[in-house]
Scaffold this motif. Structure first.
Motif, short mmCIF file in Angstrom:
data_model
loop_
_atom_site.label_atom_id
_atom_site.label_comp_id
_atom_site.label_asym_id
_atom_site.label_seq_id
_atom_site.Cartn_x
_atom_site.Cartn_y
_atom_site.Cartn_z
N ASP A 35 0.86 -1.18 0.00
CA ASP A 35 0.00 0.00 0.00
C ASP A 35 0.89 1.23 0.00
O ASP A 35 1.96 1.22 0.60
CB ASP A 35 -0.91 -0.01 1.23
N ILE A 53 -3.37 0.66 12.27
CA ILE A 53 -3.25 -0.30 13.37
C ILE A 53 -2.27 0.27 14.40
O ILE A 53 -1.42 1.10 14.09
CB ILE A 53 -2.80 -1.69 12.88
N PHE A 79 0.57 -6.75 11.57
CA PHE A 79 -0.72 -7.37 11.27
C PHE A 79 -0.90 -8.73 11.92
O PHE A 79 -1.81 -9.48 11.57
CB PHE A 79 -0.88 -7.47 9.74
N PRO A 82 -0.88 -15.40 11.12
CA PRO A 82 -2.05 -16.10 10.60
C PRO A 82 -2.69 -16.98 11.67
O PRO A 82 -2.00 -17.57 12.49
CB PRO A 82 -1.49 -16.96 9.46
N ASN A 86 -9.19 -18.59 10.97
CA ASN A 86 -9.63 -17.66 9.94
C ASN A 86 -9.62 -18.29 8.55
O ASN A 86 -9.81 -17.60 7.55
CB ASN A 86 -8.75 -16.40 9.94
N VAL A 117 -15.25 -7.81 4.27
CA VAL A 117 -13.92 -8.33 4.60
C VAL A 117 -13.35 -9.07 3.39
O VAL A 117 -14.08 -9.74 2.66
CB VAL A 117 -13.94 -9.28 5.82
N ASN A 134 -7.44 -14.36 6.93
CA ASN A 134 -6.37 -13.65 7.63
C ASN A 134 -5.99 -12.42 6.81
O ASN A 134 -6.13 -12.41 5.59
CB ASN A 134 -5.14 -14.55 7.80
N HIS A 135 -5.47 -11.38 7.49
CA HIS A 135 -4.98 -10.21 6.76
C HIS A 135 -3.86 -10.68 5.83
O HIS A 135 -3.03 -11.49 6.22
CB HIS A 135 -4.46 -9.15 7.73
N PRO A 136 -3.83 -10.19 4.59
CA PRO A 136 -2.79 -10.63 3.65
C PRO A 136 -1.35 -10.40 4.15
O PRO A 136 -0.44 -11.10 3.73
CB PRO A 136 -3.05 -9.80 2.40
N LEU A 137 -1.16 -9.45 5.06
CA LEU A 137 0.18 -9.18 5.58
C LEU A 137 0.45 -9.88 6.91
O LEU A 137 1.52 -9.71 7.49
CB LEU A 137 0.40 -7.67 5.73
N ALA A 138 -0.52 -10.67 7.39
CA ALA A 138 -0.30 -11.41 8.64
C ALA A 138 0.88 -12.35 8.47
O ALA A 138 1.03 -13.01 7.46
CB ALA A 138 -1.56 -12.21 9.00
#
Length: 166
Positions: A35, A53, A79, A82, A86, A117, A134-138
């Protein structure tokens, strides 16, 4: 007559409730950009309003207009890691027939509460699809590169002016 500027300097330092205008780039350690505001409009937010965050906000405290900082942030402070809970297996019939499902595809899902989401398709079986929410950056260490363009002090999280010291 000598005047001090310490109050003005403090006013420009990012703290709780400060309104911040900044450019940032969020990337993986290999340089993949996740990002960035560099090619568009900068991000304007109030510290503590939930726009960033907590781990990203924490590294901004004490910075001033004109400061630039590039830091690597561990997964636990970014983040998170994982979570197997999830990852969900869903019937293929719950997906529109016209969507070409493939591993890695990210699709927006609506929760029962109406929140949108993202979910990443992990695997496609005969009549089931495995989706990772899970957040893609987890699990990834990230690089947070910021340039502070403006700091306005004294805003509370609700957007009301903070009480002035008399």
């Amino acid at each position: 007559m000598v005047t001090t500027m310490s109050a003005d300097i403090e006013a420009l330092t990012i703290g709780p409730g400060s309104e911040v205008l900044m450019h940032f780039t969020l990337s993986l350690m290999d340089g993949t950009v996740a990002d960035s505001t560099r090619e568009g409009e900068p991000l304007r937010f109030v510290m503590g309003d939930g726009s960033l965050i907590e781990g990203l906000e924490l590294v901004l405290y004490g910075l001033k207009q004109g400061d630039q900082q590039c830091l690597s942030i561990e997964p636990r402070d970014a983040f998170g890691f994982p979570d197997e809970e999830n990852i969900h297996t869903m019937p293929r019939s719950e997906f529109p027939a016209d969507i070409q499902l493939e591993a890695g595809l990210i699709i927006g899902f609506t929760t029962p509460s109406g929140e949108e989401v993202p979910g990443a398709i992990q695997e496609i079986k005969d009549d089931e699809v495995v989706v990772d929410f899970n957040h893609p950056l987890a699990g990834h260490e990230i690089v947070f590169d910021v340039e502070i363009l403006e700091v306005k002090p004294g805003l509370s999280i609700s957007g009301q002016d903070a009480p002035e010291n008399s």
